[in-house]
Design an enzyme around this catalytic site. Structure first.
Site, PDB file in Angstrom:
ATOM      1  N   ASP A  82       0.809  -1.218   0.000  1.00  0.00           N
ATOM      2  CA  ASP A  82       0.000   0.000   0.000  1.00  0.00           C
ATOM      3  C   ASP A  82       0.847   1.275   0.000  1.00  0.00           C
ATOM      4  O   ASP A  82       0.653   2.155   0.824  1.00  0.00           O
ATOM      5  CB  ASP A  82      -0.904  -0.051   1.243  1.00  0.00           C
ATOM      6  CG  ASP A  82      -1.905   1.092   1.303  1.00  0.00           C
ATOM      7  OD1 ASP A  82      -2.383   1.525   0.242  1.00  0.00           O
ATOM      8  OD2 ASP A  82      -2.200   1.555   2.424  1.00  0.00           O
TER       9      ASP A  82
ATOM     10  N   ASN B 158       6.324  -7.572   6.773  1.00  0.00           N
ATOM     11  CA  ASN B 158       5.101  -6.891   7.179  1.00  0.00           C
ATOM     12  C   ASN B 158       3.880  -7.590   6.606  1.00  0.00           C
ATOM     13  O   ASN B 158       3.753  -7.722   5.376  1.00  0.00           O
ATOM     14  CB  ASN B 158       5.103  -5.442   6.696  1.00  0.00           C
ATOM     15  CG  ASN B 158       3.811  -4.722   7.076  1.00  0.00           C
ATOM     16  OD1 ASN B 158       3.587  -4.422   8.245  1.00  0.00           O
ATOM     17  ND2 ASN B 158       2.944  -4.474   6.101  1.00  0.00           N
ATOM     18  N   GLU B 159       3.006  -8.016   7.483  1.00  0.00           N
ATOM     19  CA  GLU B 159       1.716  -8.594   7.121  1.00  0.00           C
ATOM     20  C   GLU B 159       1.778  -9.692   6.071  1.00  0.00           C
ATOM     21  O   GLU B 159       0.974  -9.719   5.132  1.00  0.00           O
ATOM     22  CB  GLU B 159       0.748  -7.492   6.649  1.00  0.00           C
ATOM     23  CG  GLU B 159       0.392  -6.503   7.738  1.00  0.00           C
ATOM     24  CD  GLU B 159      -0.840  -5.673   7.409  1.00  0.00           C
ATOM     25  OE1 GLU B 159      -1.292  -5.681   6.251  1.00  0.00           O
ATOM     26  OE2 GLU B 159      -1.367  -5.022   8.322  1.00  0.00           O
TER      27      GLU B 159
ATOM     28  N   ASN C 184      -0.714  -5.359  13.549  1.00  0.00           N
ATOM     29  CA  ASN C 184      -1.390  -4.252  12.857  1.00  0.00           C
ATOM     30  C   ASN C 184      -2.885  -4.517  12.958  1.00  0.00           C
ATOM     31  O   ASN C 184      -3.363  -5.534  12.443  1.00  0.00           O
ATOM     32  CB  ASN C 184      -1.009  -4.231  11.369  1.00  0.00           C
ATOM     33  CG  ASN C 184       0.451  -3.877  11.142  1.00  0.00           C
ATOM     34  OD1 ASN C 184       1.151  -3.509  12.084  1.00  0.00           O
ATOM     35  ND2 ASN C 184       0.898  -3.982   9.904  1.00  0.00           N
TER      36      ASN C 184
ATOM     37  N   TYR D  18      -7.010  -3.014  12.730  1.00  0.00           N
ATOM     38  CA  TYR D  18      -7.887  -1.962  12.218  1.00  0.00           C
ATOM     39  C   TYR D  18      -9.341  -2.151  12.636  1.00  0.00           C
ATOM     40  O   TYR D  18     -10.250  -1.832  11.874  1.00  0.00           O
ATOM     41  CB  TYR D  18      -7.725  -1.867  10.689  1.00  0.00           C
ATOM     42  CG  TYR D  18      -6.374  -1.275  10.326  1.00  0.00           C
ATOM     43  CD1 TYR D  18      -6.190   0.111  10.365  1.00  0.00           C
ATOM     44  CD2 TYR D  18      -5.285  -2.075  10.013  1.00  0.00           C
ATOM     45  CE1 TYR D  18      -4.953   0.668  10.073  1.00  0.00           C
ATOM     46  CE2 TYR D  18      -4.042  -1.525   9.732  1.00  0.00           C
ATOM     47  CZ  TYR D  18      -3.886  -0.143   9.758  1.00  0.00           C
ATOM     48  OH  TYR D  18      -2.662   0.414   9.485  1.00  0.00           O
TER      49      TYR D  18
ATOM     50  N   TYR E  57     -11.366  -1.044   9.049  1.00  0.00           N
ATOM     51  CA  TYR E  57     -11.706  -2.016   7.997  1.00  0.00           C
ATOM     52  C   TYR E  57     -12.809  -2.970   8.446  1.00  0.00           C
ATOM     53  O   TYR E  57     -13.516  -3.537   7.624  1.00  0.00           O
ATOM     54  CB  TYR E  57     -10.474  -2.803   7.546  1.00  0.00           C
ATOM     55  CG  TYR E  57      -9.459  -1.952   6.816  1.00  0.00           C
ATOM     56  CD1 TYR E  57      -9.813  -1.260   5.662  1.00  0.00           C
ATOM     57  CD2 TYR E  57      -8.151  -1.828   7.282  1.00  0.00           C
ATOM     58  CE1 TYR E  57      -8.905  -0.467   4.990  1.00  0.00           C
ATOM     59  CE2 TYR E  57      -7.228  -1.034   6.614  1.00  0.00           C
ATOM     60  CZ  TYR E  57      -7.613  -0.353   5.469  1.00  0.00           C
ATOM     61  OH  TYR E  57      -6.715   0.424   4.804  1.00  0.00           O
TER      62      TYR E  57
ATOM     63  N   GLU F  61       0.586  -0.997  14.070  1.00  0.00           N
ATOM     64  CA  GLU F  61      -0.285  -0.171  13.221  1.00  0.00           C
ATOM     65  C   GLU F  61      -1.673  -0.171  13.837  1.00  0.00           C
ATOM     66  O   GLU F  61      -2.162  -1.231  14.267  1.00  0.00           O
ATOM     67  CB  GLU F  61      -0.402  -0.733  11.792  1.00  0.00           C
ATOM     68  CG  GLU F  61       0.812  -0.527  10.922  1.00  0.00           C
ATOM     69  CD  GLU F  61       0.605  -0.969   9.466  1.00  0.00           C
ATOM     70  OE1 GLU F  61      -0.558  -0.952   8.981  1.00  0.00           O
ATOM     71  OE2 GLU F  61       1.602  -1.338   8.832  1.00  0.00           O
TER      72      GLU F  61
ATOM     73  N   TRP G 183      -0.553   4.137  12.929  1.00  0.00           N
ATOM     74  CA  TRP G 183      -0.345   4.210  11.471  1.00  0.00           C
ATOM     75  C   TRP G 183      -1.025   5.452  10.962  1.00  0.00           C
ATOM     76  O   TRP G 183      -2.206   5.588  11.166  1.00  0.00           O
ATOM     77  CB  TRP G 183      -0.921   2.975  10.799  1.00  0.00           C
ATOM     78  CG  TRP G 183      -0.551   2.847   9.344  1.00  0.00           C
ATOM     79  CD1 TRP G 183      -1.373   3.018   8.272  1.00  0.00           C
ATOM     80  CD2 TRP G 183       0.734   2.508   8.831  1.00  0.00           C
ATOM     81  NE1 TRP G 183      -0.672   2.803   7.113  1.00  0.00           N
ATOM     82  CE2 TRP G 183       0.633   2.497   7.424  1.00  0.00           C
ATOM     83  CE3 TRP G 183       1.982   2.231   9.410  1.00  0.00           C
ATOM     84  CZ2 TRP G 183       1.720   2.214   6.595  1.00  0.00           C
ATOM     85  CZ3 TRP G 183       3.048   1.947   8.582  1.00  0.00           C
ATOM     86  CH2 TRP G 183       2.899   1.942   7.186  1.00  0.00           C
TER      87      TRP G 183
ATOM     88  N   LYS H 273      -3.973   8.050   6.697  1.00  0.00           N
ATOM     89  CA  LYS H 273      -3.991   7.690   8.123  1.00  0.00           C
ATOM     90  C   LYS H 273      -2.973   8.484   8.934  1.00  0.00           C
ATOM     91  O   LYS H 273      -2.719   8.171  10.096  1.00  0.00           O
ATOM     92  CB  LYS H 273      -3.764   6.186   8.287  1.00  0.00           C
ATOM     93  CG  LYS H 273      -4.910   5.361   7.683  1.00  0.00           C
ATOM     94  CD  LYS H 273      -4.864   3.917   8.082  1.00  0.00           C
ATOM     95  CE  LYS H 273      -5.969   3.125   7.415  1.00  0.00           C
ATOM     96  NZ  LYS H 273      -5.803   2.949   5.962  1.00  0.00           N
TER      97      LYS H 273
HETATM   98  C1  BDP Z   1      -1.633  -2.434   6.476  1.00  0.00           C
HETATM   99  C2  BDP Z   1      -0.270  -2.230   5.880  1.00  0.00           C
HETATM  100  C3  BDP Z   1       0.040  -0.786   5.539  1.00  0.00           C
HETATM  101  C4  BDP Z   1      -1.190  -0.108   4.999  1.00  0.00           C
HETATM  102  C5  BDP Z   1      -2.238  -0.101   6.080  1.00  0.00           C
HETATM  103  C6  BDP Z   1      -3.524   0.587   5.630  1.00  0.00           C
HETATM  104  O1  BDP Z   1       0.755  -2.767   6.687  1.00  0.00           O
HETATM  105  O2  BDP Z   1       1.095  -0.743   4.625  1.00  0.00           O
HETATM  106  O3  BDP Z   1      -0.921   1.171   4.539  1.00  0.00           O
HETATM  107  O4  BDP Z   1      -2.535  -1.400   6.496  1.00  0.00           O
HETATM  108  O5  BDP Z   1      -4.391  -0.099   5.098  1.00  0.00           O
HETATM  109  O6  BDP Z   1      -2.260  -3.381   5.689  1.00  0.00           O
HETATM  110  O7  BDP Z   1      -3.621   1.792   5.779  1.00  0.00           O
END
Ligand code: BDP
Length: 593
Positions: A163, A407-408, A461, A463, A467, A500, A545, A564
């Site tokens: 991303d 990462n992820e 990370n 959300y 999300y 994040e 993040w 973000k």
């Molecule tokens: C995670 C990723 C990051 C993205 C973030 C997002 O590690 O690179 O920018 O979420 O969705 O999936 O903002």
């Protein structure tokens, strides 16, 4: 290979400036021998910088393939027998280098340095032509991965599963330095603390040297310890420790025959124990961000002005740490983190290794992550190389306390375990002294995750509220608490760092009802996470993040990039920045760092 500073035996010339440049629109430059002489039809391009946003030509900006850089270089006069070495801070993502038409280097991987000894090629010359072809393509066998497909015009389009925009070019300084024939090519420093005494163990590589000696200088330049031989242990009484918020640095001055090499040293210890990360035996709590090397116009081009300003903003807010999401940052940034006493989670460029995430966010095609045709054994070798090169570059930085090897990535399948198990070994062999981790994605919660037992820390990370449970912070909070409980139950003793969390937030969008995208919602969502973290002693860090808004590929979930940021892309604070500042400054006052 550690960074180069000028010493009495080493001159360093910075080749930054405005170079000649040409986009290889048909990717025919190799066949047509563009390296053999001055570039036809060249335009100008600043180095260092991403090339993309400097140009106003959209086709050029989104070119997939080779970019050619060229300049002439005057050969400096130095003592007879000195070697001349070119050093590229990075070339994104791979490069071939020629001196007067002769190939002198090839390197893969867009975020780590490489060198070429060009002494032979320039012998007897007063000037030479330096040409670099940078390839910006990502494939399933590169780190990060990607794939190139054709559009309806028959043009190549670069796809990838991460991303952030695929900025490319010569992002970091290009140096020409000189050194004696017999020279220091590497040094590894490991430090320990014994009561009030600092212990510095060093191991120098200087092939062919008949005499190696070292002196450790304090920050005022006074000698505090000396040693003879290529390896040994120095003891410093009443040592000034490097600590978070206190970037005290010594210099290990190494003399190998006529070569003099300076290595900065911060004396400190790092250890993971009982759900804590200890720096000098003191539990550390991470406050900060995942960041990006991303700025208006220069893209990922390193810029000292922006670097110092970004650290200023982080300090203003009371942050004490960051993660180099999602690739190794410029060496200048690592040096500056050492100096400012910032604590760094240092990440490889292994990002976007999860095709399961492709759906809404990144727009890629659905394919299996690990397979013969996608991420395979060859990719794994490239990944191992990235881990080794990152650790070789950054092993002596006191600021680095954790290696993040990806990462992820996908980590809920047997294939992922097969892929990652050997890579953890690679990291531990390259550096037995620091904790190793990877950053876990929301799809890989404890009931399905398959590799966390291989690592020292849990980095998450999350959300919830964005999300999933979008805008419903009550449900988000419940889900977050449930998941933290699961991690603690499954891995008692492993500390948890949130690497994040946070919603996209459009600067200036104010909403009485505090709904998603508004500045109020960002403050509320970050506040909810912080409230939860405070209830769990196992949570030892919060890196929201992102530090600032940044550019991504276009997408239905991205308005001019990822929003973000705590700060806008031009580094102005969003509303949440003030609340988080209050929290972090209070913590800082209480903890002392
Ligand atoms: C995670 C990723 C990051 C993205 C973030 C997002 O590690 O690179 O920018 O979420 O969705 O999936 O903002």
């Amino acid at each position: 290979m550690t960074s180069i500073t000028p010493t009495r035996s080493r001159n360093v010339f910075d080749l930054s400036g405005v170079w000649n440049f040409r986009v290889d629109s048909a990717n025919s430059g190799f066949d047509e021998g563009w390296f053999a002489g001055p570039l036809d039809g060249a335009r100008t391009m600043p180095v260092p910088s991403s090339f993309n946003d400097v140009t106003l030509d959209t086709d050029e900006r989104d070119h997939v393939g080779y970019l050619w850089y060229q300049r002439s270089v005057v050969v400096p006069r130095t003592p007879d027998g000195d070697h001349f070495v070119l050093r590229f801070g990075s070339a994104t993502h791979s490069a071939v280098v020629w001196v007067d038409g002769v190939e002198v280097a090839r390197h893969e991987g867009g975020y780590l340095p490489f060198e070429a000894d060009i002494t032979e090629q320039i012998e007897g010359k007063e000037e030479f032509l330096l040409t670099v072809a940078v390839d910006n393509r990502l494939s399933w066998q590169t780190i990060p991965p990607g794939y190139v497909a054709k559009d309806s015009r028959g043009r190549d389009v670069q796809n990838y599963y991460h991303d952030f925009y695929n900025y490319c070019g010569l992002h970091r300084a290009v140096l020409l330095y000189t050194r004696p024939d017999v020279h220091v090519s590497d040094v590894t420093v490991v430090t320990d603390v014994d009561g009030t005494t600092g212990v510095v163990t060093y191991d120098v590589v200087a092939d062919g040297a008949s005499e190696v000696s070292v002196v450790l200088l304090d920050a005022d330049g006074a000698s505090v310890a000396t040693g003879v031989g290529a390896s040994g242990e120095l003891r410093v009484e009443n040592a000034n420790l490097w600590a978070p918020g206190r970037g005290y640095l010594y210099t290990l001055r190494i003399t190998a025959d006529t070569d003099v090499f300076d290595q900065t040293v911060g004396i400190r210890t790092v250890e993971v124990k009982d759900s804590r990360l200890l720096i000098n035996g003191v539990p550390f709590y991470f406050r900060g961000y995942g960041r990006h090397e991303d700025n208006i116009v220069r893209g990922k081009g390193h810029d000292n002005v922006m670097m110092v300003h970004d650290f200023e903003l982080m300090q203003w807010q009371g942050a004490n740490s960051f993660r180099t999401s999602h690739y190794p940052y410029a060496e200048e940034v690592m040096d500056y983190a050492d100096r400012m006493g910032f604590v760094v989670i240092d990440e490889t460029p292994a990002v976007g290794m999860n095709t399961g995430l492709s759906g809404g966010i990144f727009g890629g095609e659905p394919k299996p992550t690990f397979s013969e045709d996608t991420i395979n054994a060859q990719t794994q070798q490239a990944h191992a190389r990235e881990i080794r090169e990152l650790i070789a570059r950054d092993k002596n930085h006191p600021s680095v306390v954790i290696w993040s090897i990806a990462n992820e990535p996908e980590t809920n399948t047997d294939a992922s375990r097969e892929y990652f198990e050997p890579l953890v070994k690679v990291a531990r062999e390259a550096d037995p002294t620091r904790p190793v981790g990877y950053v876990n994605v929301m799809l890989s919660t404890p009931p399905v995750e398959k590799i966390m037992d291989l690592f020292d820390v849990v980095m998450l990370n999350r959300y919830y509220g964005w999300y999933v449970n979008t805008g419903n912070l009550a449900d988000a909070e419940a889900a977050l608490r449930t998941e933290i409980d699961q991690w603690i139950e499954k891995y008692p003793g492993k500390p948890i760092i949130f690497t994040e969390y946070g919603p996209d937030t459009l600067a200036g969008l104010s909403d009485f009802h505090r709904r998603p995208w508004s500045e109020e919602f960002q403050a509320d969502m970050l506040g909810m996470y912080h409230r939860v973290f405070d209830d769990y002693p196992e949570v030892i860090g919060e890196q929201m993040w992102n530090f600032a808004d940044f550019l991504t590929t276009p997408g239905i979930m991205r308005v001019g990039g990822n929003k973000k940021g705590m700060f806008t892309r031009d580094r102005l604070p969003k509303r949440a920045a003030y609340e988080v500042r209050e929290r972090w400054l209070t913590m800082q006052e209480k903890l002392g760092f």
